[in-house]
Design a protein around this motif. Structure first.
Motif, PDB file in Angstrom:
ATOM      1  N   ASP A  54      52.993 -44.142  15.783  1.00  0.00           N
ATOM      2  CA  ASP A  54      52.175 -45.055  14.975  1.00  0.00           C
ATOM      3  C   ASP A  54      51.791 -44.406  13.645  1.00  0.00           C
ATOM      4  OD1 ASP A  54      52.100 -47.335  16.564  1.00  0.00           O
ATOM      5  OD2 ASP A  54      50.174 -46.846  17.496  1.00  0.00           O
ATOM      6  N   SER A  55      51.349 -43.154  13.695  1.00  0.00           N
ATOM      7  CA  SER A  55      50.889 -42.488  12.480  1.00  0.00           C
ATOM      8  C   SER A  55      52.044 -42.125  11.547  1.00  0.00           C
ATOM      9  CB  SER A  55      50.074 -41.240  12.829  1.00  0.00           C
ATOM     10  OG  SER A  55      50.885 -40.284  13.469  1.00  0.00           O
ATOM     11  N   THR A  56      53.205 -41.824  12.097  1.00  0.00           N
ATOM     12  CA  THR A  56      54.340 -41.405  11.269  1.00  0.00           C
ATOM     13  C   THR A  56      55.205 -42.566  10.791  1.00  0.00           C
ATOM     14  OG1 THR A  56      54.406 -39.367  12.572  1.00  0.00           O
ATOM     15  CG2 THR A  56      56.295 -39.818  11.177  1.00  0.00           C
ATOM     16  N   LYS A  69      50.646 -42.519  19.544  1.00  0.00           N
ATOM     17  CA  LYS A  69      49.886 -42.136  18.339  1.00  0.00           C
ATOM     18  C   LYS A  69      50.770 -41.408  17.329  1.00  0.00           C
ATOM     19  CE  LYS A  69      45.131 -42.059  19.832  1.00  0.00           C
ATOM     20  NZ  LYS A  69      43.892 -41.283  19.849  1.00  0.00           N
ATOM     21  N   GLU A  70      51.640 -40.546  17.815  1.00  0.00           N
ATOM     22  CA  GLU A  70      52.550 -39.811  16.932  1.00  0.00           C
ATOM     23  C   GLU A  70      53.441 -40.779  16.150  1.00  0.00           C
ATOM     24  OE1 GLU A  70      54.752 -36.586  15.237  1.00  0.00           O
ATOM     25  OE2 GLU A  70      52.857 -36.563  16.317  1.00  0.00           O
TER      26      GLU A  70
END
Length: 182
Positions: free
Chosen positions: A134-136, A131-132
């Protein structure tokens, strides 16, 4: 076709892939030596942008063999002994094709999550890292976490990191995603 025949066919294909990989590695080393820039452990091979790189990571648990691994870093490829890739807090890079800034972010995130866990929760760590990233850095990041596993993945250029924190091994990689045609 029977199961045994399928297995034999897959084994032959895997052997052929390994043979070709060794052949290409030997050719690259010969080229470096003939150009005079083939210092041990350092390579200057350039790759085209967007090229996918295949990395095979074999893990053998507690009796892991010590071997030199081929890493790709910022468009340069070479062989690096994993001991030379030591980082603080018992972090060891096993193989990488990722800019240092992204590697450091993965290390920080892994340390934070592991520090907040009384005991290892592999799924939670994998989900947090995925998630880290993917979002960044955009979609299609994948993360595998465990104390012993094997993998065989193809990743996008600049999007591969295999490292360990103490005895926890983490494989983080990105694959190409193409938009759907309407």
């Amino acid at each position: 076709m029977g199961l045994e025949e399928e297995r034999a066919k897959l084994e032959r294909a895997a052997d052929e892939l390994e043979r070709r990989s060794r052949y290409l590695s030997d050719l690259i080393q010969q080229q470096r030596r003939s150009r005079g820039d083939g210092r041990a452990g350092e390579g200057k091979e350039r790759m085209a942008a967007g090229e996918e790189v295949l990395v095979v990571v074999k893990e053998q648990g507690p009796t892991e063999e010590k071997q030199r691994k081929r890493i790709v870093d910022g468009g340069r490829a070479g062989s690096v002994d994993p001991k030379e890739q030591q980082h603080p807090s018992n972090i060891r890079v096993r193989a990488a094709d990722m800019p240092l800034e992204l590697q450091r972010r993965a290390f920080r995130c892994a340390r934070q999550v592991l520090g907040s866990m009384p005991k290892l929760d592999s799924k939670r760590l994998a989900l947090t890292l995925k998630k880290e990233f993917d979002s960044t850095y955009g979609p299609a990041w994948h993360c595998i976490v465990g104390t012993s596993f094997g993998s065989y993945v193809t990743h996008s250029l600049g999007g591969f990191l295999y490292f360990s924190v103490d005895k926890v091994h983490i494989l983080l990689f990105r694959t190409a995603v193409e938009p759907l045609e309407k």
